[in-house]
Design a protein around this motif. Structure first.
Motif, PDB file in Angstrom:
ATOM      1  N   THR A 112      37.808 -14.158  -7.201  1.00  0.00           N
ATOM      2  CA  THR A 112      36.360 -14.067  -7.437  1.00  0.00           C
ATOM      3  C   THR A 112      35.607 -14.035  -6.104  1.00  0.00           C
ATOM      4  O   THR A 112      34.623 -13.312  -5.945  1.00  0.00           O
ATOM      5  CB  THR A 112      35.890 -15.262  -8.304  1.00  0.00           C
TER       6      THR A 112
ATOM      7  N   GLN B 101      32.681 -12.738 -13.391  1.00  0.00           N
ATOM      8  CA  GLN B 101      33.479 -13.569 -14.290  1.00  0.00           C
ATOM      9  C   GLN B 101      32.512 -14.419 -15.110  1.00  0.00           C
ATOM     10  O   GLN B 101      31.581 -14.999 -14.576  1.00  0.00           O
ATOM     11  CB  GLN B 101      34.400 -14.473 -13.465  1.00  0.00           C
TER      12      GLN B 101
ATOM     13  N   ASP C 269      35.602  -8.607 -12.555  1.00  0.00           N
ATOM     14  CA  ASP C 269      36.266  -9.897 -12.384  1.00  0.00           C
ATOM     15  C   ASP C 269      36.788 -10.405 -13.729  1.00  0.00           C
ATOM     16  O   ASP C 269      36.016 -10.827 -14.581  1.00  0.00           O
ATOM     17  CB  ASP C 269      35.298 -10.900 -11.757  1.00  0.00           C
ATOM     18  N   GLU C 270      38.087 -10.376 -13.886  1.00  0.00           N
ATOM     19  CA  GLU C 270      38.790 -10.875 -15.072  1.00  0.00           C
ATOM     20  C   GLU C 270      38.209 -10.413 -16.409  1.00  0.00           C
ATOM     21  O   GLU C 270      37.784 -11.235 -17.226  1.00  0.00           O
ATOM     22  CB  GLU C 270      38.858 -12.406 -15.035  1.00  0.00           C
TER      23      GLU C 270
HETATM   24 MG   LIG Z   1      37.952 -16.075 -10.516  1.00  0.00          MG
END
Ligand SMILES: [Mg+2]
Ligand SMILES: Nc1ncnc2c1ncn2[C@@H]1O[C@H](COP(=O)(O)OP(=O)(O)OP(=O)(O)O)[C@@H](O)[C@H]1O
Length: 234
Positions: free
Chosen positions: A43, A85, A159-160
Motif C-alpha cells: 500500500t 485499499q 490496491d488489493e
Molecule cells: Mg495494503
C-alpha cells in the motif's frame, strides 16, 4: 512506449523507512502484479506512486516527465487513477453520485463516460440510485473501479481488489480489468496478496518483502522462485 518508471524509491512514515529502493517500469497498456505478504509495503508503494505519500529518495517518471514532487491531482490530470485499499467510496452517496465524483476528481471531463463504465459493470447500472454503503463488498469494489475509470485513465493503481470478495467474483473482476486494459490501452499496477488473481491478470510480477523487490519476472519465473514457495507456505 514507457509510461511509468520508478527509480530506486524510498519512502515511509515519520522516521520509519518502508520502501527501501523500489524500481519498476511499466509500458502503456501493460499490467504489472505486485505480490507481498501483510505489512511488506504494498500500500505504501501505491501511495507513493499516486503522490499521496512523499518520495524520500529516488524518482518517479510518467512519460519521461519527472512527477516525483507532483501532488495527487496533478498526477490524476496526467492520467493516473488510484483505487485505494478499502475503496474510499462515499457511503451515503448513490452509485451514480459516486461515479460522477470520479469524473470530477479527474478534472471533470466534458463528456461523461458513464455509459461506457456501465457496460463494463452492468450490475452498477441496475443500482444507480442505491447508496454505496448498502452495496455488497463485490459491488463496492466494482463501483470503486468504475469510479476510477470515469476519467479514462492511462494508468490505474489498484490496491488489493480481491479484498473481502468471494473467489468467483474475484475472477470476474480480474477478467473485466484485463478487458478494459486491452481495449483502452490502460496500464495497471495491481497490488495483491491473492496470487491467483494476479496470475489471472498478468504474466509479469514482482514480489516485495520488507520494502524491496526480492523476485521479478514472468508468472513461471515467479512461481518457481524460492520466495514464492515460502510465500505460499504461509
Ligand atoms: Mg495494503
Ligand atoms: N500511516 C502510517 N503510519 C505509520 N506506519 C504505517 C502507516 N501505514 C502503514 N504503516 C506501516 O508501514 C508498513 C507497511 O505497510 P503497508 O500498508 O504498505 O503494507 P501492505 O503490504 O499494504 O500490507 P497489507 O497486505 O496488510 O495491506 C507496516 O509496517 C505498517 O505498519
Amino acid at each position: 512506449m514507457m509510461l511509468l518508471r520508478a527509480n530506486a524509491i524510498h519512502s515511509g512514515y515519520r522516521d520509519m523507512e518502508v520502501l527501501r529502493g523500489i524500481s519498476l517500469t511499466l509500458e502503456s497498456g501493460e499490467i504489472l502484479g505486485v505480490l507481498g505478504r501483510n505489512g511488506m509495503g504494498k500500500t505504501t508503494l501505491i501511495r507513493c506512486l499516486a503522490g499521496l505519500l512523499p518520495t524520500w529518495r529516488g524518482d518517479i517518471t510518467l512519460d519521461q516527465h519527472d512527477v516525483t514532487r507532483l501532488p495527487p491531482h496533478e498526477r490524476a490530470r496526467r492520467g493516473v487513477t488510484t483505487v485505494i485499499q478499502g475503496r474510499g467510496l462515499f457511503p451515503r452517496l448513490t452509485v451514480r453520485e459516486n461515479l460522477e465524483m470520479g469524473r470530477i476528481a479527474g478534472g471533470g471531463r466534458k463528456r461523461s463516460r458513464l455509459d461506457e463504465v456501465l457496460k463494463y459493470f452492468p450490475r452498477l447500472g441496475e443500482r444507480l440510485a442505491q447508496t454505496a454503503g448498502t452495496l455488497s463488498g463485490g459491488e463496492q469494489q466494482m463501483l470503486a473501479i468504475g469510479r476510477a475509470l470515469m476519467t479514462q485513465p492511462r494508468l490505474m493503481l489498484l490496491d488489493e481488489p480481491s479484498d473481502g470478495i468471494m473467489p468467483i467474483l474475484v475472477k470476474q473482476i480480474a477478467g473485466i480489468l484485463v478487458e478494459i486494459s486491452r481495449r483502452e490501452n490502460m496500464a495497471i499496477v495491481v497490488v495483491e496478496q491473492n496470487v491467483p488473481m494476479v496470475f489471472a491478470m498478468t504474466d509479469r510480477c514482482v514480489i516485495i518483502e520488507k520494502g524491496r523487490i526480492v523476485t521479478e519476472g514472468t508468472r513461471e519465473d515467479v512461481s518457481r522462485s524460492e520466495v514464492m514457495r515460502k510465500y505460499l507456505a504461509i
